[in-house]
Design an enzyme around this catalytic site. Sequence first.
Site, PDB file in Angstrom:
ATOM      1  CG  ASP A  15      -2.056   0.980   1.114  1.00  0.00           C
ATOM      2  OD1 ASP A  15      -2.445   1.320  -0.023  1.00  0.00           O
ATOM      3  OD2 ASP A  15      -2.561   1.419   2.173  1.00  0.00           O
ATOM      4  CG  ASN A  63      -8.008  -1.914  -5.018  1.00  0.00           C
ATOM      5  OD1 ASN A  63      -7.068  -2.677  -4.807  1.00  0.00           O
ATOM      6  ND2 ASN A  63      -8.313  -0.944  -4.160  1.00  0.00           N
TER       7      ASN A  63
HETATM    8  C1  IPE Z   1      -5.444  -2.726  -0.162  1.00  0.00           C
HETATM    9  O1  IPE Z   1      -5.152  -1.383  -0.284  1.00  0.00           O
HETATM   10  C2  IPE Z   1      -5.310  -3.385  -1.487  1.00  0.00           C
HETATM   11  C3  IPE Z   1      -3.972  -3.406  -2.049  1.00  0.00           C
HETATM   12  C4  IPE Z   1      -2.855  -2.977  -1.512  1.00  0.00           C
HETATM   13  C5  IPE Z   1      -3.897  -3.997  -3.333  1.00  0.00           C
HETATM   14  P1  IPE Z   1      -6.282  -0.270  -0.391  1.00  0.00           P
HETATM   15  O2  IPE Z   1      -5.582   1.006  -0.513  1.00  0.00           O
HETATM   16  O3  IPE Z   1      -7.251  -0.600  -1.460  1.00  0.00           O
HETATM   17  O4  IPE Z   1      -7.029  -0.423   1.015  1.00  0.00           O
HETATM   18  P2  IPE Z   1      -7.863   0.639   1.854  1.00  0.00           P
HETATM   19  O5  IPE Z   1      -8.897   1.224   0.917  1.00  0.00           O
HETATM   20  O6  IPE Z   1      -6.910   1.687   2.329  1.00  0.00           O
HETATM   21  O7  IPE Z   1      -8.446  -0.137   3.006  1.00  0.00           O
HETATM   22  C1  IPE Z   2      -1.692   0.163  -3.412  1.00  0.00           C
HETATM   23  O1  IPE Z   2      -1.462   1.520  -3.412  1.00  0.00           O
HETATM   24  C2  IPE Z   2      -1.904  -0.395  -4.787  1.00  0.00           C
HETATM   25  C3  IPE Z   2      -3.300  -0.715  -5.106  1.00  0.00           C
HETATM   26  C4  IPE Z   2      -4.300  -0.694  -4.284  1.00  0.00           C
HETATM   27  C5  IPE Z   2      -3.583  -1.067  -6.476  1.00  0.00           C
HETATM   28  P1  IPE Z   2      -2.652   2.567  -3.400  1.00  0.00           P
HETATM   29  O2  IPE Z   2      -3.048   2.856  -4.806  1.00  0.00           O
HETATM   30  O3  IPE Z   2      -3.753   2.109  -2.515  1.00  0.00           O
HETATM   31  O4  IPE Z   2      -1.927   3.810  -2.752  1.00  0.00           O
HETATM   32  P2  IPE Z   2      -2.546   4.828  -1.714  1.00  0.00           P
HETATM   33  O5  IPE Z   2      -3.011   4.037  -0.524  1.00  0.00           O
HETATM   34  O6  IPE Z   2      -3.662   5.541  -2.404  1.00  0.00           O
HETATM   35  O7  IPE Z   2      -1.402   5.722  -1.371  1.00  0.00           O
HETATM   36 MG    MG Z   3      -4.171   2.380  -0.516  1.00  0.00          MG
END
Ligand code: IPE
Ligand code: IPE
Ligand code: MG
Length: 237
Positions: A15, A63
């Site tokens: 993340d 997502n």
């Molecule tokens: C979890 O991250 C999914 C991945 C890292 C692929 P998210 O960014 O989607 O999770 P939330 O929304 O902060 O819980």
């Molecule tokens: C994790 O990084 C990757 C995916 C969920 C695809 P994020 O895209 O959630 O990054 P933040 O949390 O918005 O910084």
């Molecule tokens: Mg995230």
Amino acid sequence: MSGTFDGPHVAIIMDGNGRWATGHGLSRSAGHEAGLRTARNIVEAAVREGVGTLTLYAFSSDNWKRPGAEVTALMRLFRRALVGEAKRCLENGVRLTILGRRDRLPSSLRHTVEQVEAITSTGSRMHLRVAVDYSARDAVLRAAEAMRGDTMSRDGFSDLLARTDHDRLPARDVDLVIRTGGEQRLSDFLLWECAYAELLFVKTMWPEFTAADLAIALEDLRSRNRRFGLAPEQVAS
Ligand code: IPE
Ligand code: IPE
Ligand code: MG
């Protein structure tokens, strides 16, 4: 084959790509590109560190709700990554499989997934599972439906759960979850398999996570006293 995929099962919630990119004046897609570079480094580091199974959370079922352009960019990136990584996985003895639903993936990506899984199927040093369109709660529901009212052991259910998400290898509980990006939650990741997992939440954004950080996390895992419900004196130190 005995000895295959020995070593801990480490699961990583990768993340922080978006926040890292925004903080550097870049697009979120550029953040995901940087995240892919980190994933490559960490896979190689995990092999060197003796990790048996590495599960990377790349895209959750929730997502899909992100803006269409980001979702499209991510699907393109996965396909490019799979094509690019197959040879490297083969050379490193890494068996690569994709965990999650497949019916909603673009058909070109689905096809690539099947090819890469076939190409790397002889890998016996580390099992790399990349979770795409993954939801732990949906997986548990689908596995429960597949039981059709039968009773089952915990291990039997674990295997059924893995098969539900296209993993044909024997299921393994998670030993260590690492979440980068500072949030302290599981976001629907491996809820059944993490029953006794050690949890490590780090503030580092995923693009900045390094092989040295992984080594520290594994050292931390080795130092933890895992009791699985027993009294401390029942557990050999
Ligand atoms: C979890 O991250 C999914 C991945 C890292 C692929 P998210 O960014 O989607 O999770 P939330 O929304 O902060 O819980
Ligand atoms: C994790 O990084 C990757 C995916 C969920 C695809 P994020 O895209 O959630 O990054 P933040 O949390 O918005 O910084
Ligand atoms: Mg995230």
